[in-house]
Enzyme design. Sequence first.
Site, PDB file in Angstrom:
ATOM      1  N   LYS A  10       0.825  -1.211   0.000  1.00 19.42           N
ATOM      2  CA  LYS A  10       0.000   0.000   0.000  1.00 19.42           C
ATOM      3  C   LYS A  10       0.862   1.266   0.000  1.00 19.42           C
ATOM      4  O   LYS A  10       2.065   1.211   0.273  1.00 19.42           O
ATOM      5  CB  LYS A  10      -0.936  -0.034   1.216  1.00 19.42           C
ATOM      6  CG  LYS A  10      -1.977  -1.177   1.144  1.00 19.42           C
ATOM      7  CD  LYS A  10      -2.947  -1.113   2.319  1.00 19.42           C
ATOM      8  CE  LYS A  10      -3.998  -2.216   2.213  1.00 19.42           C
ATOM      9  NZ  LYS A  10      -4.984  -2.144   3.319  1.00 19.42           N
ATOM     10  N   TYR A  50     -12.352  -1.527  -3.796  1.00 22.55           N
ATOM     11  CA  TYR A  50     -12.863  -1.766  -2.438  1.00 22.55           C
ATOM     12  C   TYR A  50     -14.390  -1.637  -2.377  1.00 22.55           C
ATOM     13  O   TYR A  50     -14.930  -1.374  -1.296  1.00 22.55           O
ATOM     14  CB  TYR A  50     -12.210  -0.808  -1.447  1.00 22.55           C
ATOM     15  CG  TYR A  50     -10.835  -1.253  -0.979  1.00 22.55           C
ATOM     16  CD1 TYR A  50     -10.679  -2.424  -0.226  1.00 22.55           C
ATOM     17  CD2 TYR A  50      -9.692  -0.512  -1.252  1.00 22.55           C
ATOM     18  CE1 TYR A  50      -9.438  -2.844   0.228  1.00 22.55           C
ATOM     19  CE2 TYR A  50      -8.435  -0.921  -0.797  1.00 22.55           C
ATOM     20  CZ  TYR A  50      -8.325  -2.090  -0.056  1.00 22.55           C
ATOM     21  OH  TYR A  50      -7.086  -2.494   0.392  1.00 22.55           O
ATOM     22  N   PHE A  58     -15.339   3.555   7.020  1.00 16.63           N
ATOM     23  CA  PHE A  58     -13.961   3.911   6.649  1.00 16.63           C
ATOM     24  C   PHE A  58     -13.734   3.966   5.138  1.00 16.63           C
ATOM     25  O   PHE A  58     -12.625   4.245   4.687  1.00 16.63           O
ATOM     26  CB  PHE A  58     -12.967   2.933   7.298  1.00 16.63           C
ATOM     27  CG  PHE A  58     -13.202   1.467   6.951  1.00 16.63           C
ATOM     28  CD1 PHE A  58     -12.757   0.929   5.753  1.00 16.63           C
ATOM     29  CD2 PHE A  58     -13.853   0.632   7.846  1.00 16.63           C
ATOM     30  CE1 PHE A  58     -12.958  -0.402   5.437  1.00 16.63           C
ATOM     31  CE2 PHE A  58     -14.070  -0.717   7.543  1.00 16.63           C
ATOM     32  CZ  PHE A  58     -13.615  -1.228   6.331  1.00 16.63           C
ATOM     33  N   ARG A  86      -2.163 -14.267   3.990  1.00 22.72           N
ATOM     34  CA  ARG A  86      -2.846 -13.557   5.086  1.00 22.72           C
ATOM     35  C   ARG A  86      -2.140 -13.806   6.420  1.00 22.72           C
ATOM     36  O   ARG A  86      -2.045 -12.902   7.254  1.00 22.72           O
ATOM     37  CB  ARG A  86      -4.325 -13.961   5.152  1.00 22.72           C
ATOM     38  CG  ARG A  86      -5.132 -13.395   3.976  1.00 22.72           C
ATOM     39  CD  ARG A  86      -6.631 -13.550   4.150  1.00 22.72           C
ATOM     40  NE  ARG A  86      -7.172 -12.673   5.164  1.00 22.72           N
ATOM     41  CZ  ARG A  86      -7.562 -11.405   4.957  1.00 22.72           C
ATOM     42  NH1 ARG A  86      -7.436 -10.858   3.753  1.00 22.72           N
ATOM     43  NH2 ARG A  86      -8.065 -10.696   5.941  1.00 22.72           N
ATOM     44  N   THR A  92      -5.578  -7.281  10.459  1.00 19.36           N
ATOM     45  CA  THR A  92      -5.803  -5.987   9.804  1.00 19.36           C
ATOM     46  C   THR A  92      -5.188  -4.837  10.607  1.00 19.36           C
ATOM     47  O   THR A  92      -4.564  -3.938  10.036  1.00 19.36           O
ATOM     48  CB  THR A  92      -7.328  -5.747   9.652  1.00 19.36           C
ATOM     49  OG1 THR A  92      -7.913  -6.888   9.009  1.00 19.36           O
ATOM     50  CG2 THR A  92      -7.601  -4.495   8.847  1.00 19.36           C
ATOM     51  N   ARG A 103       2.423  -6.757   8.784  1.00 16.60           N
ATOM     52  CA  ARG A 103       1.674  -5.571   9.225  1.00 16.60           C
ATOM     53  C   ARG A 103       2.209  -5.049  10.555  1.00 16.60           C
ATOM     54  O   ARG A 103       2.237  -3.836  10.785  1.00 16.60           O
ATOM     55  CB  ARG A 103       0.183  -5.888   9.285  1.00 16.60           C
ATOM     56  CG  ARG A 103      -0.447  -5.866   7.881  1.00 16.60           C
ATOM     57  CD  ARG A 103      -1.818  -6.450   7.865  1.00 16.60           C
ATOM     58  NE  ARG A 103      -2.593  -6.032   6.699  1.00 16.60           N
ATOM     59  CZ  ARG A 103      -3.785  -6.534   6.393  1.00 16.60           C
ATOM     60  NH1 ARG A 103      -4.333  -7.482   7.148  1.00 16.60           N
ATOM     61  NH2 ARG A 103      -4.432  -6.092   5.332  1.00 16.60           N
ATOM     62  N   ASN A 113      -1.955  -0.043   6.882  1.00 16.60           N
ATOM     63  CA  ASN A 113      -1.436  -1.307   7.391  1.00 16.60           C
ATOM     64  C   ASN A 113      -0.539  -2.036   6.392  1.00 16.60           C
ATOM     65  O   ASN A 113      -0.410  -3.254   6.432  1.00 16.60           O
ATOM     66  CB  ASN A 113      -2.602  -2.183   7.871  1.00 16.60           C
ATOM     67  CG  ASN A 113      -3.598  -2.461   6.761  1.00 16.60           C
ATOM     68  OD1 ASN A 113      -3.422  -2.026   5.623  1.00 16.60           O
ATOM     69  ND2 ASN A 113      -4.655  -3.195   7.077  1.00 16.60           N
ATOM     70  N   HIS A 116      -2.158  -5.514   1.391  1.00 13.99           N
ATOM     71  CA  HIS A 116      -3.480  -6.105   1.144  1.00 13.99           C
ATOM     72  C   HIS A 116      -3.294  -7.551   0.712  1.00 13.99           C
ATOM     73  O   HIS A 116      -2.339  -7.875   0.004  1.00 13.99           O
ATOM     74  CB  HIS A 116      -4.206  -5.353   0.007  1.00 13.99           C
ATOM     75  CG  HIS A 116      -5.409  -6.092  -0.500  1.00 13.99           C
ATOM     76  ND1 HIS A 116      -6.640  -5.984   0.105  1.00 13.99           N
ATOM     77  CD2 HIS A 116      -5.553  -6.993  -1.518  1.00 13.99           C
ATOM     78  CE1 HIS A 116      -7.506  -6.782  -0.531  1.00 13.99           C
ATOM     79  NE2 HIS A 116      -6.864  -7.391  -1.518  1.00 13.99           N
ATOM     80  N   GLU A 127      -9.832  -9.965  -7.947  1.00 14.35           N
ATOM     81  CA  GLU A 127      -8.811  -8.938  -7.649  1.00 14.35           C
ATOM     82  C   GLU A 127      -7.612  -9.046  -8.597  1.00 14.35           C
ATOM     83  O   GLU A 127      -7.054  -8.026  -9.021  1.00 14.35           O
ATOM     84  CB  GLU A 127      -8.352  -9.073  -6.190  1.00 14.35           C
ATOM     85  CG  GLU A 127      -9.446  -8.670  -5.201  1.00 14.35           C
ATOM     86  CD  GLU A 127      -8.997  -8.790  -3.748  1.00 14.35           C
ATOM     87  OE1 GLU A 127      -7.876  -9.276  -3.479  1.00 14.35           O
ATOM     88  OE2 GLU A 127      -9.783  -8.389  -2.868  1.00 14.35           O
TER      89      GLU A 127
HETATM   90  N1  UDP Z   1      -9.711  -0.580   7.204  1.00 13.26           N
HETATM   91  C1  UDP Z   1      -9.821   0.647   7.856  1.00 13.26           C
HETATM   92  N2  UDP Z   1     -10.519   0.690   9.049  1.00 13.26           N
HETATM   93  C2  UDP Z   1     -11.083  -0.415   9.594  1.00 13.26           C
HETATM   94  C3  UDP Z   1     -10.986  -1.655   8.926  1.00 13.26           C
HETATM   95  C4  UDP Z   1     -10.295  -1.692   7.731  1.00 13.26           C
HETATM   96  O1  UDP Z   1      -9.316   1.659   7.392  1.00 13.26           O
HETATM   97  O2  UDP Z   1     -11.693  -0.316  10.672  1.00 13.26           O
HETATM   98  C5  UDP Z   1      -8.976  -0.641   5.922  1.00 13.26           C
HETATM   99  C6  UDP Z   1      -7.620  -1.347   6.056  1.00 13.26           C
HETATM  100  O3  UDP Z   1      -6.685  -0.686   5.208  1.00 13.26           O
HETATM  101  C7  UDP Z   1      -7.962  -2.734   5.560  1.00 13.26           C
HETATM  102  C8  UDP Z   1      -8.967  -2.446   4.456  1.00 13.26           C
HETATM  103  O4  UDP Z   1      -9.740  -1.361   4.973  1.00 13.26           O
HETATM  104  O5  UDP Z   1      -6.812  -3.437   5.128  1.00 13.26           O
HETATM  105  C9  UDP Z   1      -9.883  -3.583   4.087  1.00 13.26           C
HETATM  106  O6  UDP Z   1     -10.522  -4.045   5.259  1.00 13.26           O
HETATM  107  P1  UDP Z   1     -10.705  -5.605   5.531  1.00 13.26           P
HETATM  108  O7  UDP Z   1     -11.672  -5.749   6.653  1.00 13.26           O
HETATM  109  O8  UDP Z   1     -11.010  -6.301   4.251  1.00 13.26           O
HETATM  110  O9  UDP Z   1      -9.259  -6.056   6.102  1.00 13.26           O
HETATM  111  P2  UDP Z   1      -8.098  -6.935   5.415  1.00 13.26           P
HETATM  112  O10 UDP Z   1      -8.748  -8.002   4.597  1.00 13.26           O
HETATM  113  O11 UDP Z   1      -7.273  -5.970   4.580  1.00 13.26           O
HETATM  114  O12 UDP Z   1      -7.307  -7.477   6.581  1.00 13.26           O
HETATM  115 MG    MG Z   2     -10.184  -7.823   3.104  1.00 11.10          MG
END
Ligand code: UDP
Ligand code: MG
Length: 140
Positions: A10, A50, A58, A86, A92, A103, A113, A116, A127
């Site tokens: 990112k 997204y 968010f 992952r 996250t 992360r 973070n 992705h 994706e």
């Molecule tokens: N995100 C955020 N606030 C939150 C949760 C997620 O800004 O409370 C952002 C963060 O950059 C995250 C992305 O949104 O990686 C996608 O969220 P997701 O729940 O899919 O998490 P991921 O799969 O990336 O762990």
């Molecule tokens: Mg996700």
Amino acid sequence: MIERTLCIVKPDAVEKHTAGAILAKIESSGLRLIACKMLRLSIDDAGRFYSVHRERPFYGELTQFMSSGPIVVGVLEGEGAIGRWRELMGATDPAKAPAGSIRREFGTNVERNATHGSDAPETARWEIGFFFAERELCSD
Ligand code: UDP
Ligand code: MG
């Protein structure tokens, strides 16, 4: 099962010059990097990428952040690649990610973070197709 998954370094991590360190961790994990490029998303493209989160509070900030600077996008291939990537990333929220995870080491907060990763085979396919044509994937 051999899977493919999308990884994104990112804008926060590219800006901190940690893209190479993150790719090195991916490669030493045994996952194969079969495609990779740097680009900058428009805010509309970030919104489309997204779109699953468009109702979340968010979403606006996230799409601003993801279009704020260049990203490095790649495709990883290997046995169980989706879950393995992952696990390498960690939770996250970097504060909740285990020591040694990407992360935890490179992320700043729950939004910024560092990386992705796709969360399931169907989303991984979508994706990867968002960023790459089949002929850009250097498999086998
Ligand atoms: N995100 C955020 N606030 C939150 C949760 C997620 O800004 O409370 C952002 C963060 O950059 C995250 C992305 O949104 O990686 C996608 O969220 P997701 O729940 O899919 O998490 P991921 O799969 O990336 O762990
Ligand atoms: Mg996700």
